[in-house]
Motif scaffolding. Structure first.
Motif, PDB file in Angstrom:
ATOM      1  N   ARG A 170      58.851  56.452  12.337  1.00  0.00           N
ATOM      2  CA  ARG A 170      59.564  56.417  10.976  1.00  0.00           C
ATOM      3  C   ARG A 170      58.804  56.564   9.603  1.00  0.00           C
ATOM      4  N   ARG A 171      57.542  56.152   9.829  1.00  0.00           N
ATOM      5  CA  ARG A 171      56.891  56.269   8.581  1.00  0.00           C
ATOM      6  C   ARG A 171      56.286  57.881   8.529  1.00  0.00           C
ATOM      7  N   VAL A 172      56.105  58.527   9.435  1.00  0.00           N
ATOM      8  CA  VAL A 172      55.647  59.846   9.828  1.00  0.00           C
ATOM      9  C   VAL A 172      56.656  60.646   9.150  1.00  0.00           C
ATOM     10  N   SER A 173      58.068  60.370   9.767  1.00  0.00           N
ATOM     11  CA  SER A 173      59.137  61.185   9.207  1.00  0.00           C
ATOM     12  C   SER A 173      59.428  60.896   7.764  1.00  0.00           C
ATOM     13  N   PHE A 174      59.133  59.766   7.085  1.00  0.00           N
ATOM     14  CA  PHE A 174      59.452  59.457   5.840  1.00  0.00           C
ATOM     15  C   PHE A 174      58.351  60.686   5.082  1.00  0.00           C
ATOM     16  N   GLY A 175      57.211  60.644   5.063  1.00  0.00           N
ATOM     17  CA  GLY A 175      56.307  61.420   4.566  1.00  0.00           C
ATOM     18  C   GLY A 175      56.610  62.823   4.893  1.00  0.00           C
ATOM     19  N   ALA A 176      57.279  63.086   5.876  1.00  0.00           N
ATOM     20  CA  ALA A 176      57.701  64.605   6.282  1.00  0.00           C
ATOM     21  C   ALA A 176      58.579  64.899   5.639  1.00  0.00           C
ATOM     22  N   ALA A 177      59.710  63.931   5.116  1.00  0.00           N
ATOM     23  CA  ALA A 177      60.641  64.365   4.216  1.00  0.00           C
ATOM     24  C   ALA A 177      60.161  64.698   2.800  1.00  0.00           C
ATOM     25  N   ILE A 178      59.270  64.033   2.455  1.00  0.00           N
ATOM     26  CA  ILE A 178      58.717  64.363   1.148  1.00  0.00           C
ATOM     27  C   ILE A 178      57.828  65.330   0.899  1.00  0.00           C
ATOM     28  N   ALA A 179      57.103  65.547   1.965  1.00  0.00           N
ATOM     29  CA  ALA A 179      56.218  66.753   2.019  1.00  0.00           C
ATOM     30  C   ALA A 179      57.315  68.038   2.141  1.00  0.00           C
TER      31      ALA A 179
END
Length: 428
Positions: free
Chosen positions: A102-111
């Motif tokens: 969930r944390r990685v996908s959150f950062g992936a959404a912003i990036a």
């Protein structure tokens, strides 16, 4: 990396991936793609693969759609239907992935929003040459904000789904814990009652049996030498035996009185057990065959305990999505109770969550059934249609005691409490 999915979940995700691929292919066919036809299909395949793996392996799904986005931007592709797959994968990462995912996908959404805004603004719209224009900067910021909102909406919807699933699991776990606590309290109460009964039986019978044994030895010695004394001893033996029988009857009457005060459950209360486990998510298919006949209070209580224990075990250890099956077969002089539930995995495969054998529950119901002159057969790894099943098969004799019937009130062993339950009669 991989999670176990049911066949229906796999079928849904694969069908969704095929739908995304067909939609994206049709979209691309209606949009000029120049010389990058191969790249377009590579992007579609990567994105569709990510959608198919979105619940089975969220990390691989995120990697696949990220590679597809990189290929899309590297070949100058424009946003289209294929990008819907990226939103579906972001949703799944937040809903079904681990905490790290969930944390990685959150950062992936912003990036992803930043990279997509940069690609659209600079590469596709050619706004780099006018970057010193404030309005152009505002336009680029607007594009970034729009992309961020779209991607974060997908992630937030997935996170909301995760919270709902976690609340449901916590609720079911709490109810199961309550059932286990109730069963544990009942087990402690039973052990306490057994100890009390053992003490009572010792006080009632030990002295009487010792006395009877000694008097019988004396009678055997005196029967030839002194018949009158032998007759007196035999009379004394009879008196002691009758007193012992009276004491045993008093003890049994006390036990029955205690049961009536606590309203011991009977076969009439099976609908309550079924409703309880169905409220926890386990569907129960009940089938009645034959004409109901009277049961003794002990046999009726044994049937209730068997069904309650088996359905609770099915809820804890079985495949809840497949439900359980309860069969009551009335014969001329017996009632056969069969409870079966599906276990995880297929027959012949290693058990992913083995059911511990020799637990207090199965021992308890075995003792109850044997005390009622019944039989019990426990098959922890039965085969049915290629799947593993846990089957408990019990036969108890019928007799005078608890009257039963279809759609009528059924009295408890104390003569109180009536339950009405309409049963589904099997055509057989």
């Amino acid at each position: 990396m991989f999670q176990r999915l049911r066949a229906t979940e796999w079928a849904f995700d694969v069908a969704l991936a095929v739908g995304v691929a067909l939609f994206a292919t049709g979209w691309s066919a209606a949009t000029p793609v120049g010389s990058h036809v191969v790249a377009v299909f590579v992007v579609i395949i990567l994105t569709a693969g990510g959608v198919a793996l979105r619940r089975a392996s969220p990390p691989l799904a995120l990697i696949a759609v990220s590679l597809g986005a990189i290929v899309q931007m590297a070949t100058g592709g424009i946003a289209g239907a294929v990008n819907l797959g990226q939103l579906l994968v972001l949703y799944a990462c937040a809903a079904f992935g681990s905490r790290r995912m969930r944390r990685v996908s959150f950062g992936a959404a912003i990036a992803g929003a930043l990279v997509a805004a940069t690609h659209i603004s600079i590469v596709q719209l050619g706004l780099l040459v006018e970057i010193d224009n404030p309005s152009i900067v505002i336009g680029i910021a607007f594009i970034f904000a729009f992309m961020l909102v779209v991607l974060m909406c997908a992630w937030l919807l997935g996170f909301a789904r995760y919270l709902v699933l976690r609340a449901q699991r916590a609720s079911v776990a709490q109810r199961i814990a309550e059932v286990q606590a109730e069963a544990e309290r009942e087990r402690v109460a039973v052990e306490h009652e057994r100890g009390r009964v053992a003490r009572e039986m010792h006080d009632v019978l030990a002295h009487s049996l010792v006395s009877i044994a000694m008097l019988a030895d004396g009678t055997r010695v005196s029967v030839r030498s002194d018949p009158d004394e032998a007759e007196d001893l035999a009379t004394t033996i009879g008196d002691i035996a009758r007193e012992s029988v009276a004491d045993v009857r008093r003890l049994l009457a006390e036990l029955r009185h205690g049961q009536s005060d606590t309203a011991a459950p009977t076969i009439a209360e099976l609908p309550t057990v079924i409703s309880r486990v169905e409220s926890l998510g386990l569907s129960v298919d009940r089938v009645d065959r034959g004409e109901p006949r009277p049961l003794t209070p002990g046999a009726s209580l044994a049937v209730y305990r068997v069904v309650s224990e088996c359905l609770t075990n099915a809820l804890r250890h079985g495949d809840v999505t497949k439900g359980a099956r309860l069969e009551l077969t009335w014969r001329g002089d017996s009632l056969r109770v069969t409870v079966r539930n599906r276990l995880p995995g297929r027959f012949g495969e290693a058990d992913p969550s083995p059911i511990p054998s020799g637990g207090h529950g199965l021992i308890g119901i075995r003792e109850r059934v044997l005390l009622e002159a019944g039989t019990i057969d426990v098959r922890p790894n039965d085969e049915r249609d290629g799947h593993r099943e846990f089957v408990v098969d019990v036969v108890v004799p019928t007799g005078t005691g608890v009257p039963t019937g279809t759609g009528v009130g059924i009295a408890t062993s104390a003569g109180v409490g009536a339950v009405t339950h309409t049963r589904r009669k099997d055509a057989e």
